[in-house]
Every structure is written in structure tokens, then in C-alpha cells.
Scaffold this motif. Structure first.
Motif, PDB file in Angstrom:
ATOM      1  N   GLY A   1     -17.719   6.962   8.457  1.00  0.00           N
ATOM      2  CA  GLY A   1     -17.554   7.419   7.079  1.00  0.00           C
ATOM      3  C   GLY A   1     -16.221   8.095   6.822  1.00  0.00           C
ATOM      4  N   ALA A   2     -15.336   8.130   7.814  1.00  0.00           N
ATOM      5  CA  ALA A   2     -14.040   8.803   7.651  1.00  0.00           C
ATOM      6  C   ALA A   2     -13.129   8.080   6.663  1.00  0.00           C
ATOM      7  CB  ALA A   2     -13.347   8.929   9.006  1.00  0.00           C
ATOM      8  N   GLY A   3     -13.402   6.780   6.451  1.00  0.00           N
ATOM      9  CA  GLY A   3     -12.574   6.021   5.514  1.00  0.00           C
ATOM     10  C   GLY A   3     -11.665   4.986   6.184  1.00  0.00           C
ATOM     11  N   LYS A   4     -11.867   4.766   7.482  1.00  0.00           N
ATOM     12  CA  LYS A   4     -10.984   3.866   8.236  1.00  0.00           C
ATOM     13  C   LYS A   4     -11.026   2.435   7.700  1.00  0.00           C
ATOM     14  CE  LYS A   4     -13.235   4.632  12.089  1.00  0.00           C
ATOM     15  NZ  LYS A   4     -14.326   5.516  11.607  1.00  0.00           N
ATOM     16  N   SER A   5     -12.227   1.904   7.543  1.00  0.00           N
ATOM     17  CA  SER A   5     -12.330   0.507   7.085  1.00  0.00           C
ATOM     18  C   SER A   5     -11.820   0.357   5.661  1.00  0.00           C
ATOM     19  CB  SER A   5     -13.775   0.012   7.176  1.00  0.00           C
ATOM     20  OG  SER A   5     -14.179  -0.051   8.524  1.00  0.00           O
ATOM     21  N   THR A   6     -12.107   1.351   4.827  1.00  0.00           N
ATOM     22  CA  THR A   6     -11.606   1.305   3.447  1.00  0.00           C
ATOM     23  C   THR A   6     -10.073   1.293   3.450  1.00  0.00           C
ATOM     24  OG1 THR A   6     -13.565   2.508   2.711  1.00  0.00           O
ATOM     25  CG2 THR A   6     -11.703   2.435   1.191  1.00  0.00           C
TER      26      THR A   6
ATOM     27  N   ALA B   1     -13.640   7.837  -0.674  1.00  0.00           N
ATOM     28  CA  ALA B   1     -13.629   7.212   0.664  1.00  0.00           C
ATOM     29  C   ALA B   1     -12.286   7.448   1.346  1.00  0.00           C
ATOM     30  CB  ALA B   1     -13.924   5.726   0.538  1.00  0.00           C
TER      31      ALA B   1
HETATM   32  P1  ADP Z   1     -15.328   4.249   8.359  1.00  0.00           P
HETATM   33  O1  ADP Z   1     -14.843   2.853   8.495  1.00  0.00           O
HETATM   34  O2  ADP Z   1     -14.377   5.283   8.841  1.00  0.00           O
HETATM   35  O3  ADP Z   1     -16.689   4.432   8.978  1.00  0.00           O
HETATM   36  P2  ADP Z   1     -15.623   3.605   5.541  1.00  0.00           P
HETATM   37  O4  ADP Z   1     -14.274   3.325   5.017  1.00  0.00           O
HETATM   38  O5  ADP Z   1     -16.508   2.447   5.865  1.00  0.00           O
HETATM   39  O6  ADP Z   1     -15.521   4.580   6.794  1.00  0.00           O
HETATM   40  O7  ADP Z   1     -16.432   4.521   4.491  1.00  0.00           O
HETATM   41  C1  ADP Z   1     -15.885   5.694   3.911  1.00  0.00           C
HETATM   42  C2  ADP Z   1     -16.832   6.220   2.841  1.00  0.00           C
HETATM   43  O8  ADP Z   1     -16.839   5.347   1.738  1.00  0.00           O
HETATM   44  C3  ADP Z   1     -18.280   6.339   3.287  1.00  0.00           C
HETATM   45  O9  ADP Z   1     -18.855   7.463   2.671  1.00  0.00           O
HETATM   46  C4  ADP Z   1     -18.880   5.065   2.781  1.00  0.00           C
HETATM   47  O10 ADP Z   1     -20.279   5.222   2.561  1.00  0.00           O
HETATM   48  C5  ADP Z   1     -18.133   4.847   1.482  1.00  0.00           C
HETATM   49  N1  ADP Z   1     -17.990   3.425   1.135  1.00  0.00           N
HETATM   50  C6  ADP Z   1     -17.311   2.491   1.864  1.00  0.00           C
HETATM   51  N2  ADP Z   1     -17.335   1.304   1.250  1.00  0.00           N
HETATM   52  C7  ADP Z   1     -18.062   1.474   0.116  1.00  0.00           C
HETATM   53  C8  ADP Z   1     -18.438   0.612  -0.970  1.00  0.00           C
HETATM   54  N3  ADP Z   1     -18.077  -0.668  -0.996  1.00  0.00           N
HETATM   55  N4  ADP Z   1     -19.183   1.148  -1.969  1.00  0.00           N
HETATM   56  C9  ADP Z   1     -19.528   2.434  -1.966  1.00  0.00           C
HETATM   57  N5  ADP Z   1     -19.191   3.301  -0.994  1.00  0.00           N
HETATM   58  C10 ADP Z   1     -18.469   2.832   0.037  1.00  0.00           C
END
Ligand code: ADP
Ligand code: MG
Length: 259
Positions: free
Chosen positions: A37-42, A16
Motif C-alpha cells: 500500500g506504499a504506492g509503489k505499483s501506482t 496513493a
Molecule cells: P504498493 O504497490 O506499494 O503495494 P499500490 O500502489 O498498489 O501500493 O497502492 C497504494 C494505495 O492506493 C493503496 O491504498 C491502494 O489500496 C490504493 N490503490 C491502488 N490502486 C488503486 C485503484 N485502482 N483504485 C483505488 N485505490 C487504489
């Protein structure tokens, strides 16, 4: 003020966040954009202490805060907005500000902030601070309303107000504009600008609304596939073909490119 170095976070086989490095300068309103899906929230969740990274470091000021839990980061001056949860909807706006955000800080922060003053005095201090913040955000007139009765935009302002209670050095905003009408969005943007200009708050902002990003943020960091693709002014980013490709192709096929 925040330095992220070579951060990695995996969920099973998905990277992520995949070697992400960036910095958020003190006193800036830094934007973070990128396709779904870029990883911003993560990345935000790691910076805020809600998730631990698999590799890499985060420093806040001069302190290595990698892997710190949320309450410790909060005490260090890092706050993030939280949607008003169910139990808070039935409390007034004023009461919402007077409680310490759930899961973010807890007793320990409250104790360190209060530093031994007696309980009744403490409550008076917290109330005074809450009224000050409500005044700054022009929310005085709804302070006795139940938070659940506010409009979507007013709720966003209350989320912002709650982060301001404890005078953070840096505030993470994750899609503060989601579901907010244009007029109120303009007001929220104005408040963010004013807090930045007059009170020295640093903001790190994830936002899908490109107009809001263009108005508020400098620089804008573009994330794709877990790392930084580029950064610069909104003008520079709009004309960057790698950015346009990232939005149109790959994992971000459903997202709209910045225009
Ligand atoms: P954004 O906020 O930029 O849309 P995320 O950080 O939400 O991106 O997600 C980045 C990647 O990590 C995506 O492929 C998403 O499906 C995956 N992902 C995010 N959170 C989880 C999680 N808790 N479990 C499994 N995969 C996750
Ligand atoms: Mg997200």
C-alpha cells in the motif's frame, strides 16, 4: 535519467502517491521497496504511462514526459515487463518476442522502428533480433515451445526478453521474482546484472525479495505512504529505524521488515 518531482495520484480519498520525488540514475539498478500500500505499483504505472498523475512531473533524459501514453514512452526507450497474457501462452517463445507488446506500443512504434523497409525484410530483422535476445538470455532451447508450457521462472525470463527486443534505455521490473524458484531467480538476477554491466541498461526494480534487492540494487529507495521515506544502500536501510517502523506499523502491518 528518470526524475520524478512531487508526484501525486489520488483514488477517491486515498492519496496513493502523495508528493513523491526521486531520481533513477542512468546506468543504475535502482530498487524500490516499501510496505504493502506504499504506492509503489501506482508510481510504476504512472511512470510507464498506464495512469496519469494528478500533479507533479516526470522527466526522462531531458524530456518532460508527464502524462505521456505508454506507447510514446516505449518509443522513447522506456519498457516495462508484462505477464504473459492468455493469447500469448498459445504462441511460441520466438513468436512472443516477435509481436510488439499489447497496449504498450502498437502500430505506430513498429512503423517508426522499421522506418520504411519492406515487409519481408522487416520480418527477417525482427526474427534476427528475437534470436539474438533469446541467445543472450539462454532461452534458445525453448524458442519453439509454447510460452504457456514454460516454468514460472522461464516465463519471467521471456517477459524480460520481450522488453529487450526494442533495446530500451530503461526497464521497469515489477516483482520479477514473484513465484520464481531460488535457482532461476539467481539466473534472472545474473542476467539483469549482465545487461546492466555489458549493455548499459538502466533498471528500476520493485521487489519483495530482500536478498534479490540486496544483490542487485544500488541505491534502494524506500517508499511509505505515497512518498520517499529514505534511500541508500541496503546496509543503511536495514539499520534505519524509520524504515523498520514503516514496515511494522501503519499501512504496512502485514509486510515483513527488511532483514
Ligand atoms: P504498493 O504497490 O506499494 O503495494 P499500490 O500502489 O498498489 O501500493 O497502492 C497504494 C494505495 O492506493 C493503496 O491504498 C491502494 O489500496 C490504493 N490503490 C491502488 N490502486 C488503486 C485503484 N485502482 N483504485 C483505488 N485505490 C487504489
Ligand atoms: Mg504493488
Amino acid at each position: 535519467m528518470i526524475v520524478v518531482d512531487n508526484l501525486v495520484k489520488r483514488f477517491g480519498g486515498v492519496r496513493a502517491v502523495d508528493g513523491c520525488s526521486l531520481r533513477v540514475a542512468k546506468g543504475s539498478i535502482t530498487g524500490l521497496i516499501g510496505p504493502n500500500g506504499a504506492g509503489k505499483s501506482t508510481l510504476f504505472n504512472i511512470i510507464a504511462g498506464a495512469l496519469a498523475p494528478d500533479a507533479g512531473t516526470i522527466t526522462l533524459g531531458n524530456v518532460d514526459v508527464t502524462g505521456w501514453p505508454a506507447h510514446k514512452l516505449f518509443a522513447e526507450g522506456l519498457a516495462r515487463t508484462f505477464q504473459i497474457a492468455h493469447e500469448f501462452a498459445r504462441m511460441t517463445v520466438l513468436e512472443n518476442l516477435m509481436v510488439v507488446p499489447a497496449g504498450q506500443s502498437g502500430e505506430r512504434l513498429l512503423q517508426s522502428w522499421l522506418r520504411g523497409a519492406n515487409v519481408r525484410q522487416d520480418e527477417a530483422r525482427i526474427r534476427t533480433r528475437a534470436e539474438e535476445v533469446l541467445n543472450q538470455l539462454h532461452l534458445d532451447h525453448v524458442k519453439h515451445e509454447l510460452a504457456g508450457n514454460l516454468s514460472g521462472g522461464q516465463k519471467k525470463l521471456v517477459e524480460l526478453a520481450r522488453t529487450m527486443m526494442w533495446q530500451p534505455k530503461i526497464v521497469l521490473l515489477d516483482e520479477i521474482g514473484a513465484g520464481v524458484n531460488r535457482t532461476l531467480l539467481g539466473e534472472i538476477a545474473g542476467e539483469i546484472e549482465r545487461l546492466n554491466r555489458d549493455h548499459g541498461y538502466t533498471f528500476f526494480v520493485i521487489e519483495h525479495d530482500m536478498d534479490l534487492i540486496a544483490r542487485l540494487c544500488s541505491p534502494v529507495i524506500v517508499m511509505a505512504e505515497g512518498r520517499v521515506l529514505t534511500q541508500g544502500s541496503m546496509e543503511e536501510i536495514r539499520n534505519n529505524t524509520d524504515v523498520i517502523d514503516a514496515y511494522l506499523g501503519g499501512r504496512g502491518a502485514r509486510a515483513h521488515a527488511p532483514s
